[in-house]
Design an enzyme around this catalytic site. Structure first.
Site, PDB file in Angstrom:
ATOM      1  N   GLU A  26      11.695  -5.379  46.987  1.00  0.00           N
ATOM      2  CA  GLU A  26      10.885  -5.667  48.170  1.00  0.00           C
ATOM      3  C   GLU A  26      10.112  -6.973  48.000  1.00  0.00           C
ATOM      4  OE1 GLU A  26       8.468  -2.233  49.080  1.00  0.00           O
ATOM      5  OE2 GLU A  26      10.180  -0.881  48.861  1.00  0.00           O
TER       6      GLU A  26
ATOM      7  N   VAL B  12       5.917   0.301  54.109  1.00  0.00           N
ATOM      8  CA  VAL B  12       7.386   0.183  54.084  1.00  0.00           C
ATOM      9  C   VAL B  12       8.001   1.582  54.094  1.00  0.00           C
ATOM     10  CG1 VAL B  12       9.366  -0.718  52.806  1.00  0.00           C
ATOM     11  CG2 VAL B  12       7.283  -2.072  53.009  1.00  0.00           C
TER      12      VAL B  12
ATOM     13  N   GLY C  61       6.475   4.219  52.565  1.00  0.00           N
ATOM     14  CA  GLY C  61       5.420   5.121  52.148  1.00  0.00           C
ATOM     15  C   GLY C  61       4.799   4.652  50.843  1.00  0.00           C
TER      16      GLY C  61
ATOM     17  N   HIS D 261      -8.750  -8.303  56.756  1.00  0.00           N
ATOM     18  CA  HIS D 261      -8.639  -9.760  56.773  1.00  0.00           C
ATOM     19  C   HIS D 261      -9.998 -10.450  56.746  1.00  0.00           C
ATOM     20  CE1 HIS D 261      -4.238 -10.134  58.418  1.00  0.00           C
ATOM     21  NE2 HIS D 261      -4.311  -9.609  57.215  1.00  0.00           N
TER      22      HIS D 261
ATOM     23  N   ASN E 137       6.936 -10.898  51.918  1.00  0.00           N
ATOM     24  CA  ASN E 137       6.332 -10.727  50.591  1.00  0.00           C
ATOM     25  C   ASN E 137       6.452 -11.957  49.704  1.00  0.00           C
ATOM     26  OD1 ASN E 137       5.434  -8.119  51.052  1.00  0.00           O
ATOM     27  ND2 ASN E 137       7.306  -7.166  50.269  1.00  0.00           N
TER      28      ASN E 137
ATOM     29  N   ARG F 272      -3.975  -5.951  49.760  1.00  0.00           N
ATOM     30  CA  ARG F 272      -2.739  -6.324  50.452  1.00  0.00           C
ATOM     31  C   ARG F 272      -1.524  -5.668  49.796  1.00  0.00           C
ATOM     32  NH1 ARG F 272      -1.220 -10.469  53.847  1.00  0.00           N
ATOM     33  NH2 ARG F 272       0.905 -11.248  53.679  1.00  0.00           N
TER      34      ARG F 272
ATOM     35  N   HIS G 231       1.188  -3.364  51.697  1.00  0.00           N
ATOM     36  CA  HIS G 231       2.608  -3.735  51.743  1.00  0.00           C
ATOM     37  C   HIS G 231       3.478  -2.699  51.059  1.00  0.00           C
ATOM     38  CE1 HIS G 231       2.761  -8.167  53.076  1.00  0.00           C
ATOM     39  NE2 HIS G 231       1.628  -7.630  53.501  1.00  0.00           N
ATOM     40  N   ASP G 232       2.912  -1.870  50.219  1.00  0.00           N
ATOM     41  CA  ASP G 232       3.660  -0.762  49.650  1.00  0.00           C
ATOM     42  C   ASP G 232       3.762   0.379  50.649  1.00  0.00           C
ATOM     43  OD1 ASP G 232       5.001   0.750  47.604  1.00  0.00           O
ATOM     44  OD2 ASP G 232       3.137   1.878  47.330  1.00  0.00           O
TER      45      ASP G 232
ATOM     46  N   ASP H 286       4.690   4.646  47.534  1.00  0.00           N
ATOM     47  CA  ASP H 286       5.574   5.110  46.459  1.00  0.00           C
ATOM     48  C   ASP H 286       5.790   4.066  45.372  1.00  0.00           C
ATOM     49  OD1 ASP H 286       7.164   3.244  47.727  1.00  0.00           O
ATOM     50  OD2 ASP H 286       8.688   4.665  48.395  1.00  0.00           O
TER      51      ASP H 286
ATOM     52  N   PRO I  20       4.358  -6.108  59.623  1.00  0.00           N
ATOM     53  CA  PRO I  20       3.718  -6.801  60.749  1.00  0.00           C
ATOM     54  C   PRO I  20       3.610  -8.305  60.512  1.00  0.00           C
ATOM     55  CG  PRO I  20       2.572  -4.760  60.293  1.00  0.00           C
ATOM     56  CD  PRO I  20       3.588  -4.930  59.189  1.00  0.00           C
TER      57      PRO I  20
ATOM     58  N   ASP J 285     -11.761 -15.911  56.309  1.00  0.00           N
ATOM     59  CA  ASP J 285     -13.081 -16.092  56.907  1.00  0.00           C
ATOM     60  C   ASP J 285     -13.761 -17.255  56.198  1.00  0.00           C
ATOM     61  OD1 ASP J 285     -15.474 -15.575  58.404  1.00  0.00           O
ATOM     62  OD2 ASP J 285     -16.290 -14.617  56.622  1.00  0.00           O
TER      63      ASP J 285
END
Length: 319
Positions: free
Chosen positions: A89, A70, A72, A194, A95, A62, A66-67, A74, A164, A239
């Protein structure tokens, strides 16, 4: 994975990667001479961390998403607040109380820099390797991680606010991914991440109590951990049958209307992605191959190379 699947994965990976290499200038042999032990160091630390805490694999996966999603890949997501220069961030709404694993990244970075002083290896490359190794440790596919990224000198909290949403409908999800250069099929296959991890009650409560597209028996079981009022931070496995096994169980759950998040079940709810979900629910090899290729593409989202960015000594702050 089967030998057949490894061969297919390699072939598809090469086809997918070639268009990106001329721009990104990344290579799977980038550290062969400067830090040949980096892959072994990361793998060992990821394995030990997951053995101690099964959730960590999903958390590292994750963190990478999440990096990259945003500005790219980086390592912007790793930067702490340092106003007015850095508005972290980590403080963005998607986050907060959602991403973790920063201490492990710090530990890996220290171990790598001790073996290869300089520093030589970027924090963004460490994130890319940990994501792959986490998937492998949880039983999923492997892929060749392209390396050579440099780290950003700033964060982008505003863009991080637009990650998202778990409450999004299918058209919004398709647009979110399309804006980053991903097809609807790639969105579906990346959502297969997920199959592992957990979610906070506040993110799926409305889906449980007000949704019409979740199986009643599953919803009833989930409600015991997520009452209609309060307990927002209670956790539930994405799950409920195999929460620590990476596989196509996620898609099988969607077909049976057992998706935990509204955004999950939207992938199989009478829309344009239903057939894709059905295919992956029946063919784990295809899911593994397509997921690996999508992760390679994700890792090539706007990487900083050559004179761009820097190689941070401390992943949490600028040099």
């Amino acid at each position: 994975m089967t030998t057949y699947n490894n061969l297919v994965l390699l072939g598809f990976s090469l086809i997918l990667v070639l268009p990106f290499l001329s721009n990104a200038q990344l290579s799977d042999s980038f550290y062969t001479k400067t830090c040949p032990s980096v892959l072994d160091i990361v793998k060992s630390n990821v394995r030990s961390a997951i053995n101690r805490d099964k959730r960590m694999g999903a958390s590292l996966l994750r963190l990478f998403f999440h990096d990259c999603f945003v500005s790219g890949c980086d390592a912007g997501v790793l930067l702490d607040d340092n106003l007015p220069t850095i508005d972290s961030e980590k403080n963005a709404r998607p986050n907060r109380n959602s991403i973790r694993g920063f201490e492990l990244i710090d530990k890996i970075k220290d171990a790598v820099d001790k073996a290869c002083p300089g520093p030589i290896v970027s924090c963004s490359d460490i994130l890319a390797i940990t994501a792959r190794d986490s998937v492998v440790e949880l039983g999923g596919p492997s892929w060749s991680v392209l390396l050579g990224r440099r780290d950003a000198r700033t964060a982008n909290r505003n863009d991080a606010e637009n990650l998202p949403s778990p409450f999004a409908d299918l058209p919004e999800l398709i647009k979110n991914f399309s804006d980053k250069g991903f097809t609807a099929k790639e969105m579906v296959v990346l959502s297969g991440a997920h199959s592992v991890g957990v979610a906070r009650c506040v993110l799926f409560r409305d889906h449980l109590y007000n949704g019409t597209n979740i199986e009643n028996l599953v919803a009833t079981a989930r409600k015991s951990k997520c009452p209609s009022n309060g307990q927002d931070d209670n956790l539930s496995s994405m799950d409920h049958q195999s929460p620590n096994r990476f596989g196509n169980n996620y898609f099988q759950a969607l077909v049976n209307r057992r998706g935990l998040l509204h955004s999950d079940q939207e992938l199989f709810n009478g829309g344009s992605t239903d057939d894709m979900v059905r295919v992956y629910s029946k063919d784990s090899d295809k899911f593994y191959t397509d997921f690996a290729n999508a992760m390679i593409k994700l890792g090539n989202v706007k990487p900083l190379t050559l004179a761009q960015g820097e190689i941070r000594k401390n992943c949490r702050k600028l040099n």
